[in-house]
Design a protein around this motif. Structure first.
Motif, PDB file in Angstrom:
ATOM      1  N   ASP A   1      -5.545   2.283   8.234  1.00  0.00           N
ATOM      2  CA  ASP A   1      -4.373   1.550   7.767  1.00  0.00           C
ATOM      3  C   ASP A   1      -3.788   0.684   8.880  1.00  0.00           C
ATOM      4  O   ASP A   1      -3.295  -0.422   8.627  1.00  0.00           O
ATOM      5  CB  ASP A   1      -3.295   2.521   7.287  1.00  0.00           C
ATOM      6  CG  ASP A   1      -3.731   3.328   6.080  1.00  0.00           C
ATOM      7  OD1 ASP A   1      -3.498   2.866   4.947  1.00  0.00           O
ATOM      8  OD2 ASP A   1      -4.307   4.410   6.270  1.00  0.00           O
TER       9      ASP A   1
ATOM     10  N   GLN B   1       0.827  -1.200   0.000  1.00  0.00           N
ATOM     11  CA  GLN B   1       0.000   0.000   0.000  1.00  0.00           C
ATOM     12  C   GLN B   1       0.869   1.261   0.000  1.00  0.00           C
ATOM     13  O   GLN B   1       0.562   2.246  -0.680  1.00  0.00           O
ATOM     14  CB  GLN B   1      -0.931   0.003   1.211  1.00  0.00           C
ATOM     15  CG  GLN B   1      -2.063  -1.007   1.109  1.00  0.00           C
ATOM     16  CD  GLN B   1      -2.919  -1.001   2.362  1.00  0.00           C
ATOM     17  OE1 GLN B   1      -2.607  -1.671   3.336  1.00  0.00           O
ATOM     18  NE2 GLN B   1      -4.003  -0.244   2.327  1.00  0.00           N
TER      19      GLN B   1
ATOM     20  N   GLU C   1       2.080   2.090  -3.361  1.00  0.00           N
ATOM     21  CA  GLU C   1       1.037   2.707  -4.182  1.00  0.00           C
ATOM     22  C   GLU C   1       0.846   4.172  -3.813  1.00  0.00           C
ATOM     23  O   GLU C   1       0.678   5.029  -4.681  1.00  0.00           O
ATOM     24  CB  GLU C   1      -0.273   1.931  -4.008  1.00  0.00           C
ATOM     25  CG  GLU C   1      -1.429   2.453  -4.842  1.00  0.00           C
ATOM     26  CD  GLU C   1      -1.238   2.280  -6.337  1.00  0.00           C
ATOM     27  OE1 GLU C   1      -2.100   2.772  -7.099  1.00  0.00           O
ATOM     28  OE2 GLU C   1      -0.228   1.683  -6.761  1.00  0.00           O
TER      29      GLU C   1
END
Length: 259
Positions: A236, A152, A155
């Protein structure tokens, strides 16, 4: 952010994850002098249009931070479309701006830096996007960039190194202090009519500085709350717990609709 949560919720719901206008791989249209291109009203309308295009005339809306602010506006502008709203780790934009003290200003310094006239913030961020954004993530409540999933985080890095995303994100914050503030001021007498969930990280600045429940109760006809151990980026940090709370809430909303 939503990758691990979406996979859990998709077992029970149809899940659509969209990058807000200006972010990720969504379009990044040219700015307007009044910043309306990146207002929460425009971002909210994008979501309604997207879902309509996918065949959904009504839907539940879940948003963290900027997504939550766009969701708040969507619930006001499109009350017949939004079945329920979940706002994660925010208080209403107008409330935040009008209640700034030195501690909030220190924690939310980026609101005022990003809203500076172009091209100052874009130029400074563009000099070293990784430095700016990794330090921002830590100071906004994650504590350490190491808490993020590596895939993540990669990204995130891919997106925040795009100069057009940097420009668009600055426009988002410029809109918040100008046209969004005007829209919100005009709607202070209105409440969100759909069921609403306010969720926050217990170690985040919002939880430390505000009575989040009382703040949203003044804006909502029907409010539930939930707190998760974590900072601003608790989504997260604790995706499984976040997905569990969201799934249970959405189930309850659907059950009430069925009755």
């Amino acid at each position: 952010m939503w990758a691990p949560i979406a996979s859990i919720l998709a077992r029970r719901f149809t899940v659509v994850c969209s990058d807000l206008r200006g972010y990720g791989d969504s379009s990044k249209p040219a700015s307007q002098p009044d910043h309306s291109t990146y207002s929460f009203r425009a971002l909210a309308a994008d979501q309604v249009q997207l879902m309509r295009g996918l065949g959904f005339t009504t839907f539940h809306l879940v948003g963290h931070d900027r997504g939550g602010r766009a969701g708040h506006r969507a619930a006001l502008d499109h009350p017949d479309v939004i079945r329920s709203l979940a706002v994660l780790d925010i208080i209403p934009t107008h409330t935040l701006i009008t209640s700034i003290d030195h501690q909030t200003a220190a924690g939310y310094w980026h609101w005022f830096f990003l809203s500076l006239p172009s091209p100052t913030p874009e130029t400074l961020i563009g000099h070293d996007p990784d430095l700016f954004f990794t330090n921002s993530v830590a100071t906004w409540g994650a504590g350490s960039i190491d808490k993020f999933d590596p895939a993540q985080l990669a990204e995130y890095r891919r997106c925040w190194n795009n100069p057009e995303m940097i420009r668009a994100s600055c426009e988002d914050y410029r809109a918040a202090l100008t046209i969004d503030f005007e829209h919100d001021a005009a709607d202070l007498h209105r409440t969100i009519t759909c069921p609403t969930l306010a969720m926050w990280g217990t170690r985040g600045l919002m939880a430390r500085k505000y009575d989040i429940t009382a703040t949203w109760q003044r804006r909502c006809a029907e409010l539930e709350t939930a707190a998760v151990d974590g900072g601003h980026f608790f989504v997260d940090e604790q995706p499984t717990r976040t997905a569990e709370l969201l799934g249970d809430y959405l189930d309850r909303c659907e059950q009430r609709r069925g009755h």
